[in-house]
Scaffold this active site. Structure first.
Site, PDB file in Angstrom:
ATOM      1  N   GLY A  70       0.815  -1.212   0.000  1.00 30.74           N
ATOM      2  CA  GLY A  70       0.000   0.000   0.000  1.00 30.74           C
ATOM      3  C   GLY A  70       0.849   1.262   0.000  1.00 30.74           C
ATOM      4  O   GLY A  70       0.504   2.254  -0.645  1.00 30.74           O
ATOM      5  N   THR A  71       1.965   1.211   0.712  1.00 26.32           N
ATOM      6  CA  THR A  71       2.829   2.392   0.789  1.00 26.32           C
ATOM      7  C   THR A  71       3.330   2.780  -0.601  1.00 26.32           C
ATOM      8  O   THR A  71       3.240   3.944  -1.007  1.00 26.32           O
ATOM      9  CB  THR A  71       4.028   2.093   1.724  1.00 26.32           C
ATOM     10  OG1 THR A  71       3.505   1.842   3.027  1.00 26.32           O
ATOM     11  CG2 THR A  71       5.014   3.250   1.764  1.00 26.32           C
ATOM     12  N   ASN A 151      -7.620   3.679   9.214  1.00 30.23           N
ATOM     13  CA  ASN A 151      -6.987   2.494   9.802  1.00 30.23           C
ATOM     14  C   ASN A 151      -7.129   2.420  11.320  1.00 30.23           C
ATOM     15  O   ASN A 151      -7.114   1.354  11.900  1.00 30.23           O
ATOM     16  CB  ASN A 151      -5.510   2.437   9.421  1.00 30.23           C
ATOM     17  CG  ASN A 151      -4.827   3.773   9.459  1.00 30.23           C
ATOM     18  OD1 ASN A 151      -5.288   4.726   8.826  1.00 30.23           O
ATOM     19  ND2 ASN A 151      -3.748   3.880  10.192  1.00 30.23           N
ATOM     20  N   GLN A 179      -7.612  -0.191   3.932  1.00 35.38           N
ATOM     21  CA  GLN A 179      -8.307  -0.797   5.075  1.00 35.38           C
ATOM     22  C   GLN A 179      -9.735  -1.210   4.735  1.00 35.38           C
ATOM     23  O   GLN A 179     -10.286  -2.096   5.381  1.00 35.38           O
ATOM     24  CB  GLN A 179      -8.319   0.171   6.268  1.00 35.38           C
ATOM     25  CG  GLN A 179      -6.962   0.391   6.897  1.00 35.38           C
ATOM     26  CD  GLN A 179      -6.414  -0.852   7.610  1.00 35.38           C
ATOM     27  OE1 GLN A 179      -7.116  -1.840   7.841  1.00 35.38           O
ATOM     28  NE2 GLN A 179      -5.135  -0.808   7.948  1.00 35.38           N
ATOM     29  N   SER A 199      -3.665  -3.128  -0.370  1.00 37.75           N
ATOM     30  CA  SER A 199      -2.500  -3.815   0.191  1.00 37.75           C
ATOM     31  C   SER A 199      -2.867  -5.265   0.479  1.00 37.75           C
ATOM     32  O   SER A 199      -3.934  -5.530   1.062  1.00 37.75           O
ATOM     33  CB  SER A 199      -2.077  -3.111   1.479  1.00 37.75           C
ATOM     34  OG  SER A 199      -1.135  -3.892   2.175  1.00 37.75           O
ATOM     35  N   HIS A 201      -1.578  -7.620   2.570  1.00 39.64           N
ATOM     36  CA  HIS A 201      -1.597  -8.189   3.926  1.00 39.64           C
ATOM     37  C   HIS A 201      -2.719  -7.669   4.803  1.00 39.64           C
ATOM     38  O   HIS A 201      -2.941  -8.175   5.895  1.00 39.64           O
ATOM     39  CB  HIS A 201      -0.231  -8.004   4.611  1.00 39.64           C
ATOM     40  CG  HIS A 201       0.130  -6.606   4.987  1.00 39.64           C
ATOM     41  ND1 HIS A 201       0.298  -6.221   6.292  1.00 39.64           N
ATOM     42  CD2 HIS A 201       0.373  -5.500   4.244  1.00 39.64           C
ATOM     43  CE1 HIS A 201       0.645  -4.944   6.336  1.00 39.64           C
ATOM     44  NE2 HIS A 201       0.698  -4.481   5.111  1.00 39.64           N
ATOM     45  N   CYS A 326       2.146   1.247  11.975  1.00 37.02           N
ATOM     46  CA  CYS A 326       3.391   1.785  11.440  1.00 37.02           C
ATOM     47  C   CYS A 326       4.035   2.733  12.428  1.00 37.02           C
ATOM     48  O   CYS A 326       5.208   3.010  12.350  1.00 37.02           O
ATOM     49  CB  CYS A 326       3.130   2.484  10.117  1.00 37.02           C
ATOM     50  SG  CYS A 326       2.169   1.465   9.014  1.00 37.02           S
TER      51      CYS A 326
HETATM   52  N1  PLP Z   1      -2.816   2.881   3.913  1.00 35.12           N
HETATM   53  C1  PLP Z   1      -3.441   2.549   5.059  1.00 35.12           C
HETATM   54  C2  PLP Z   1      -4.756   3.153   5.382  1.00 35.12           C
HETATM   55  C3  PLP Z   1      -2.830   1.637   5.940  1.00 35.12           C
HETATM   56  O1  PLP Z   1      -3.458   1.316   7.079  1.00 35.12           O
HETATM   57  C4  PLP Z   1      -1.567   1.105   5.602  1.00 35.12           C
HETATM   58  C5  PLP Z   1      -0.877   0.196   6.532  1.00 35.12           C
HETATM   59  O2  PLP Z   1      -1.030   0.273   7.739  1.00 35.12           O
HETATM   60  C6  PLP Z   1      -0.987   1.466   4.382  1.00 35.12           C
HETATM   61  C7  PLP Z   1      -1.633   2.375   3.563  1.00 35.12           C
HETATM   62  C8  PLP Z   1       0.346   0.921   3.956  1.00 35.12           C
HETATM   63  O3  PLP Z   1       0.215  -0.390   3.446  1.00 35.12           O
HETATM   64  P1  PLP Z   1       1.492  -1.362   3.383  1.00 35.12           P
HETATM   65  O4  PLP Z   1       1.727  -1.846   4.772  1.00 35.12           O
HETATM   66  O5  PLP Z   1       1.083  -2.462   2.460  1.00 35.12           O
HETATM   67  O6  PLP Z   1       2.623  -0.583   2.855  1.00 35.12           O
END
Ligand code: PLP
Length: 380
Positions: A70-71, A151, A179, A199, A201, A326
């Site tokens: 997702g990042t 999230n 999410q 994402s 996971h 995170c």
């Molecule tokens: N966007 C949201 C709303 C998230 O909660 C997260 C992860 O916590 C991400 C993006 C990032 O996803 P990834 O862990 O796959 O990089």
């Protein structure tokens, strides 16, 4: 010790369907770019997964760009908006994930941030007024960033309405659906988002894989340059096993959407159990017009630091988060809760329970018991 994993919003346990697809793909000894039959088999595996991920959000398979998560998908969306679409300003909400906020703040473009109301919902009027101001100060299109579900609180945001006025202002909308996907129905056309991110996971797939889904064709503006994979959008040999696992998880999550009613029942049982022992415990983000995700409960224990709660619950075998995963490990209060106007002291006392496809009544009852025990101890 029996344990309860209630941290699905950080990472959901791998679904059996995802594990099977992932292991099967590891056995396929080939690079999807190779022209021989093994390569074609590998390409077929990726294509199936692309279709499964697209189906989850009602998109066309060709619109899916696989990323490392997702990042990266959020970073790539910003990049496409800035370099591909030439946006001149960024209008983000203060409750966005750091993978949206940080690249926005570091983009060099004027970046506006709109806070949320005490119910966790971003005000459309404030967002539109800020978009107008951004465009007046920096003529040209802007990028609006509004996540579908938060999230930490699970609060569902009015994305389709925001997309409508973003487009009326000749601007674009990025919807982080990381999410929301797999927990509520997500449909790209209904949301009318220009960019949507996912994402693996978070929905029961492996870590290290995600996707950016675009509504239109964009000239590639890759973060990583190299080979021409993913139509030039994302160089590097595909993470085939991750992609296969992500696809299978997306399909399983889609089939399991109706089962989210049970998850909501468990979450409600948890909330009722905690409030029965401590009626003054504040629940955050549950009262927006569109409600919250069926699996999430963000709640404060009055006078008790979130870290203390997380550790006490961990000792009792219950896994939860303080703030977003995170940022766990950091003692700063959640930027989401402070962007909702919560005083820092209250934000420091909030923890997040998040449930999912494998959660049970026993998980919930163990969590209630541990939390209530801590509350009674602390109250004394
Ligand atoms: N966007 C949201 C709303 C998230 O909660 C997260 C992860 O916590 C991400 C993006 C990032 O996803 P990834 O862990 O796959 O990089």
């Amino acid at each position: 010790m029996n344990s309860s994993y209630l941290d699905y919003n950080a990472t959901a346990p791998l679904r059996p369907e995802a594990r099977a697809a992932l292991l099967a793909a590891l056995e396929a000894p080939a690079n999807p770019s190779s022209v021989h039959r093994f390569g074609r088999t590998a390409r077929g595996i990726a294509d199936i997964a692309r279709g499964q991920v697209a189906d989850l959000v009602g998109a066309e398979a060709r619109r899916v760009v696989f990323t490392s998560g997702g990042t990266e998908a959020n970073n790539l969306a910003l990049r496409l908006a800035i370099e591909g679409a030439g946006v001149k300003s960024l209008v983000m909400t203060g409750i966005e994930h750091d993978s949206v906020l940080r690249p926005a703040r570091h983009s060099g473009l004027p970046t506006y941030e709109v806070v949320a109301g005490p119910d966790g919902v971003v005000s459309l009027a404030a967002l539109e007024a800020t978009l107008g101001a951004a465009r007046a100060a920096h003529p040209g299109p802007a990028l609006v960033g509004l996540m579908l579900a938060n999230n930490e609180t699970g609060t569902i945001q009015p994305v389709a309405e925001a997309a409508r006025f973003a487009h009326a202002h000749q601007s674009l909308l990025l919807c982080d659906a990381v999410q929301a996907a797999g927990k509520i129905a997500v449909n790209l056309s209904q949301l009318d988002a220009d960019f949507l991110t996912l994402s693996g996971h978070k929905l029961g797939g492996p870590t290290g894989v995600g996707a950016l889904i675009t509504r239109d064709d964009w000239t590639p503006a890759p973060l990583l340059r190299g080979g021409g994979q993913e139509k030039g959008m994302r160089a590097g040999t595909e993470n085939l096993s991750g992609i296969a696992g992500f696809g299978a998880a997306a399909a399983a999550a889609q089939h399991g959407l109706y089962g989210m009613k049970n998850v909501a029942g468990l979450r409600d049982r948890l909330q009722a159990g905690l409030l029965e022992a401590c009626a003054e415990a504040p629940v955050y983000g549950a009262d927006g017009p569109a409600g919250r995700l069926p699996n999430t409960l963000c709640i404060g224990m009055p006078g008790v630091a979130a870290e203390t709660q997380v550790m006490a619950l961990d000792l009792a075998g219950v896994a939860v988060s303080a703030g977003s995963a995170c940022s766990s490990g950091k003692v700063t209060p959640s930027h989401v809760l402070t962007a909702m106007g919560l005083p820092e002291a209250a934000a420091r006392e909030a923890i997040r329970f998040s449930l999912g496809w494998a959660s049970t009544t026993a998980d919930v009852d163990r969590a209630i018991e541990a939390w209530v025990k801590l509350w009674h101890r602390k109250r004394k």
